[in-house]
Design an enzyme around this catalytic site. Structure first.
Site, PDB file in Angstrom:
ATOM      1  N   SER A  11       0.813  -1.222   0.000  1.00 54.96           N
ATOM      2  CA  SER A  11       0.000   0.000   0.000  1.00 54.96           C
ATOM      3  C   SER A  11       0.846   1.270   0.000  1.00 54.96           C
ATOM      4  O   SER A  11       0.758   2.088  -0.922  1.00 54.96           O
ATOM      5  CB  SER A  11      -0.913   0.016   1.225  1.00 54.96           C
ATOM      6  OG  SER A  11      -1.611  -1.189   1.330  1.00 54.96           O
ATOM      7  N   GLY A  27       4.201   1.639  -0.220  1.00 55.64           N
ATOM      8  CA  GLY A  27       5.257   1.623  -1.237  1.00 55.64           C
ATOM      9  C   GLY A  27       4.699   2.069  -2.582  1.00 55.64           C
ATOM     10  O   GLY A  27       5.291   2.900  -3.282  1.00 55.64           O
ATOM     11  N   LYS A  69       2.534   8.567  18.329  1.00 53.96           N
ATOM     12  CA  LYS A  69       1.678   7.746  17.464  1.00 53.96           C
ATOM     13  C   LYS A  69       1.565   6.328  18.038  1.00 53.96           C
ATOM     14  O   LYS A  69       0.500   5.713  18.016  1.00 53.96           O
ATOM     15  CB  LYS A  69       2.243   7.715  16.040  1.00 53.96           C
ATOM     16  CG  LYS A  69       1.267   7.109  15.057  1.00 53.96           C
ATOM     17  CD  LYS A  69       1.679   7.264  13.620  1.00 53.96           C
ATOM     18  CE  LYS A  69       0.622   6.591  12.740  1.00 53.96           C
ATOM     19  NZ  LYS A  69       1.165   6.051  11.518  1.00 53.96           N
ATOM     20  N   ASN A 123      -1.887   4.533  19.186  1.00 53.45           N
ATOM     21  CA  ASN A 123      -2.180   3.237  18.624  1.00 53.45           C
ATOM     22  C   ASN A 123      -2.428   2.197  19.731  1.00 53.45           C
ATOM     23  O   ASN A 123      -3.378   1.413  19.655  1.00 53.45           O
ATOM     24  CB  ASN A 123      -0.959   2.855  17.771  1.00 53.45           C
ATOM     25  CG  ASN A 123      -1.264   1.734  16.846  1.00 53.45           C
ATOM     26  OD1 ASN A 123      -1.665   0.682  17.302  1.00 53.45           O
ATOM     27  ND2 ASN A 123      -1.080   1.960  15.562  1.00 53.45           N
ATOM     28  N   ASN A 132      -6.054   0.611  19.264  1.00 49.32           N
ATOM     29  CA  ASN A 132      -6.136  -0.550  18.370  1.00 49.32           C
ATOM     30  C   ASN A 132      -6.368  -1.898  19.064  1.00 49.32           C
ATOM     31  O   ASN A 132      -7.257  -2.648  18.657  1.00 49.32           O
ATOM     32  CB  ASN A 132      -4.903  -0.611  17.456  1.00 49.32           C
ATOM     33  CG  ASN A 132      -4.868   0.566  16.498  1.00 49.32           C
ATOM     34  OD1 ASN A 132      -5.570   1.560  16.696  1.00 49.32           O
ATOM     35  ND2 ASN A 132      -4.062   0.473  15.461  1.00 49.32           N
ATOM     36  N   ASN A 135     -13.658   2.117  15.943  1.00 54.23           N
ATOM     37  CA  ASN A 135     -13.015   3.006  16.923  1.00 54.23           C
ATOM     38  C   ASN A 135     -14.059   3.649  17.844  1.00 54.23           C
ATOM     39  O   ASN A 135     -13.868   3.744  19.061  1.00 54.23           O
ATOM     40  CB  ASN A 135     -12.206   4.086  16.214  1.00 54.23           C
ATOM     41  CG  ASN A 135     -10.986   3.505  15.517  1.00 54.23           C
ATOM     42  OD1 ASN A 135     -10.695   2.313  15.655  1.00 54.23           O
ATOM     43  ND2 ASN A 135     -10.275   4.328  14.764  1.00 54.23           N
ATOM     44  N   SER A 148      -6.401  -0.185  12.056  1.00 53.20           N
ATOM     45  CA  SER A 148      -5.587  -1.017  11.155  1.00 53.20           C
ATOM     46  C   SER A 148      -5.384  -2.414  11.750  1.00 53.20           C
ATOM     47  O   SER A 148      -5.407  -3.424  11.030  1.00 53.20           O
ATOM     48  CB  SER A 148      -4.240  -0.342  10.889  1.00 53.20           C
ATOM     49  OG  SER A 148      -3.608  -0.046  12.112  1.00 53.20           O
TER      50      SER A 148
HETATM   51  P1  NAP Z   1       1.593  -3.806   2.877  1.00 56.48           P
HETATM   52  O1  NAP Z   1       0.507  -3.287   2.002  1.00 56.48           O
HETATM   53  O2  NAP Z   1       1.438  -5.160   3.492  1.00 56.48           O
HETATM   54  O3  NAP Z   1       2.940  -3.781   2.029  1.00 56.48           O
HETATM   55  C1  NAP Z   1       4.138  -4.344   2.471  1.00 56.48           C
HETATM   56  C2  NAP Z   1       4.907  -4.791   1.245  1.00 56.48           C
HETATM   57  O4  NAP Z   1       6.218  -5.208   1.642  1.00 56.48           O
HETATM   58  C3  NAP Z   1       4.266  -5.980   0.533  1.00 56.48           C
HETATM   59  O5  NAP Z   1       4.049  -5.626  -0.810  1.00 56.48           O
HETATM   60  C4  NAP Z   1       5.311  -7.085   0.653  1.00 56.48           C
HETATM   61  O6  NAP Z   1       5.440  -7.900  -0.489  1.00 56.48           O
HETATM   62  C5  NAP Z   1       6.577  -6.254   0.765  1.00 56.48           C
HETATM   63  N1  NAP Z   1       7.713  -7.017   1.281  1.00 56.48           N
HETATM   64  C6  NAP Z   1       7.820  -7.731   2.431  1.00 56.48           C
HETATM   65  N2  NAP Z   1       9.041  -8.278   2.530  1.00 56.48           N
HETATM   66  C7  NAP Z   1       9.725  -7.915   1.414  1.00 56.48           C
HETATM   67  C8  NAP Z   1      11.036  -8.178   0.926  1.00 56.48           C
HETATM   68  N3  NAP Z   1      11.900  -8.932   1.612  1.00 56.48           N
HETATM   69  N4  NAP Z   1      11.409  -7.635  -0.261  1.00 56.48           N
HETATM   70  C9  NAP Z   1      10.556  -6.878  -0.972  1.00 56.48           C
HETATM   71  N5  NAP Z   1       9.284  -6.596  -0.563  1.00 56.48           N
HETATM   72  C10 NAP Z   1       8.889  -7.105   0.619  1.00 56.48           C
HETATM   73  O7  NAP Z   1       1.899  -2.813   4.064  1.00 56.48           O
HETATM   74  P2  NAP Z   1       1.588  -1.237   4.165  1.00 56.48           P
HETATM   75  O8  NAP Z   1       0.162  -1.047   4.547  1.00 56.48           O
HETATM   76  O9  NAP Z   1       2.110  -0.539   2.964  1.00 56.48           O
HETATM   77  O10 NAP Z   1       2.446  -0.863   5.436  1.00 56.48           O
HETATM   78  C11 NAP Z   1       3.841  -0.654   5.416  1.00 56.48           C
HETATM   79  C12 NAP Z   1       4.218   0.038   6.732  1.00 56.48           C
HETATM   80  O11 NAP Z   1       3.633   1.337   6.744  1.00 56.48           O
HETATM   81  C13 NAP Z   1       3.652  -0.684   7.967  1.00 56.48           C
HETATM   82  O12 NAP Z   1       4.552  -0.606   9.034  1.00 56.48           O
HETATM   83  C14 NAP Z   1       2.384   0.092   8.277  1.00 56.48           C
HETATM   84  O13 NAP Z   1       1.996   0.022   9.640  1.00 56.48           O
HETATM   85  C15 NAP Z   1       2.831   1.502   7.900  1.00 56.48           C
HETATM   86  N6  NAP Z   1       1.702   2.386   7.583  1.00 56.48           N
HETATM   87  C16 NAP Z   1       0.758   2.014   6.692  1.00 56.48           C
HETATM   88  C17 NAP Z   1      -0.282   2.889   6.386  1.00 56.48           C
HETATM   89  C18 NAP Z   1      -1.359   2.525   5.395  1.00 56.48           C
HETATM   90  O14 NAP Z   1      -2.329   3.279   5.277  1.00 56.48           O
HETATM   91  N7  NAP Z   1      -1.260   1.449   4.664  1.00 56.48           N
HETATM   92  C19 NAP Z   1      -0.326   4.149   7.009  1.00 56.48           C
HETATM   93  C20 NAP Z   1       0.672   4.509   7.907  1.00 56.48           C
HETATM   94  C21 NAP Z   1       1.697   3.624   8.188  1.00 56.48           C
HETATM   95  P3  NAP Z   1       4.309  -8.910  -1.015  1.00 56.48           P
HETATM   96  O15 NAP Z   1       3.326  -8.042  -1.751  1.00 56.48           O
HETATM   97  O16 NAP Z   1       5.090  -9.802  -1.889  1.00 56.48           O
HETATM   98  O17 NAP Z   1       3.739  -9.559   0.219  1.00 56.48           O
END
Ligand code: NAP
Length: 306
Positions: free
Chosen positions: A13, A15, A185, A189, A193, A203, A253
């Site tokens: 998400s 990334g 934060k 959380n 959470n 919430n 989350s």
């Molecule tokens: P996510 O959607 O699960 O994305 C994580 C990505 O990391 C997945 O695509 C996964 O690959 C990849 N990954 C894991 N190991 C890897 C490796 N060795 N090499 C390459 N890629 C790898 O998570 P997210 O929601 O973006 O969250 C990321 C962080 O941001 C977390 O700590 C979360 O708490 C924080 N965050 C998220 C949000 C939000 O709204 N989403 C907001 C604030 C903070 P696969 O697709 O292959 O599984």
């Protein structure tokens, strides 16, 4: 001068949200995916898709796996907290002299683990209030506008590339108090959470458990003070109540992770707070009880409890 290439480790998400906005601004971006199978799946999709305000746009951003040889000067780590250290270790040999690593992970603990793995790099911590989710593989929905606070442990000067974030429409602010932001934060959380998971509610449902929320807040304030973070504790109770009201209709989350059978980041949230309390000889029975209950809940659901 040619702009520095942004390597993005993890195309989930956040990334994808960063990669697509940087690419849209014409900046050079390279994705680093988990393995050859994920690279094939990505190539089959033809790029990363961003949905924003009802508009969908796909960007054919080049991708590679960790074993590519291209040097990395600037890296955005967008994995979950429990994957970050291993993922960074997999590309460590590719980091150039003076490389910079932006860490987007929620909670605390993973950032220090990464920094210890790559002491040669400058680690920049990011605390993000943006919201995004994947509607399908390699496709992200920008669900909540927010702000990205950036800073480093040395309280160093802002890097000279923040203008690139501005150009990409990524709202941000450089801060010399990033730890305070991350602790605050983390505390918010931890107050909300876990209880939404244990009481299976949105919430706003926590208004019915005001006593429990308040007891957790009191302990969190004590732990923050013991851990040398008194500013992160200021007005915590009031802000927790505000967040509960302002996001009453939302599922947290952690609630969503559990509901969708995904691993949570418990070790970097409640786990980190409870272990910090022990290290500082700070009594935190309510937080420890909540952690134990949450671990039991996760185990009962067949989910990892770490
Ligand atoms: P996510 O959607 O699960 O994305 C994580 C990505 O990391 C997945 O695509 C996964 O690959 C990849 N990954 C894991 N190991 C890897 C490796 N060795 N090499 C390459 N890629 C790898 O998570 P997210 O929601 O973006 O969250 C990321 C962080 O941001 C977390 O700590 C979360 O708490 C924080 N965050 C998220 C949000 C939000 O709204 N989403 C907001 C604030 C903070 P696969 O697709 O292959 O599984």
């Amino acid at each position: 001068m040619k702009p520095t290439l942004w390597h993005i480790l993890g195309a989930g998400s956040l990334g994808a949200l960063w990669a697509t906005r940087l690419a849209r601004a014409g900046l050079p971006v390279r994705l680093i995916l988990r393995d050859a199978a994920r690279l094939d799946a990505y190539q089959g999709k033809g790029g990363l898709t961003l949905s924003e305000q009802g508009q969908r746009q796909t960007f054919a951003i080049a991708a590679q796996t960790a074993d590519a040889s291209e040097p990395i000067q600037r890296l955005l780590v967008a994995c979950k907290a429990y994957d970050a250290q291993r993922a960074v270790a997999s590309i460590a040999s590719r980091l150039s002299h003076g490389a910079e690593i932006l860490l987007l992970q929620n909670g605390l603990g993973s950032q220090d683990a990464v920094a210890a793995t790559v002491p040669q790099a400058r680690c920049i911590f990011v605390s993000s209030t943006e919201g995004a989710f994947r509607d399908e593989d390699f496709s992200v929905v920008f669900a909540g506008q927010g702000l990205n606070f950036l800073g480093d442990a040395q309280q160093g000067a802002a890097p000279d590339w923040l203008g690139e974030l501005l150009a990409a429409g990524i709202d941000h602010q450089w801060t010399t108090a990033i730890h305070e932001r991350l602790w605050r934060k983390l505390a918010l959380n931890c107050a909300i959470n876990p209880l939404t998971v244990l009481h299976a509610c949105r919430n706003g449902g926590l208004q019915a458990y005001a006593g429990e929320v308040s007891a957790l807040c009191e302990e969190l304030i004590q732990v923050l003070q013991c851990c040398g973070q008194p500013r992160a504790a200021e007005g915590l109770q009031g802000q927790v109540n505000q967040v509960i009201l302002a996001t009453a209709a939302n599922y947290s989350s952690m609630y969503q992770d559990v509901a969708q059978g995904r691993r949570t980041e418990i070790s970097f949230l409640l786990g980190y707070i409870c272990e910090s309390a022990v290290r500082h000889a700070c009594h935190a029975p309510q937080l420890n009880r909540t952690r134990v209950q949450l671990i039991e809940h996760l185990k009962a659901k067949g989910l990892p409890s770490d």
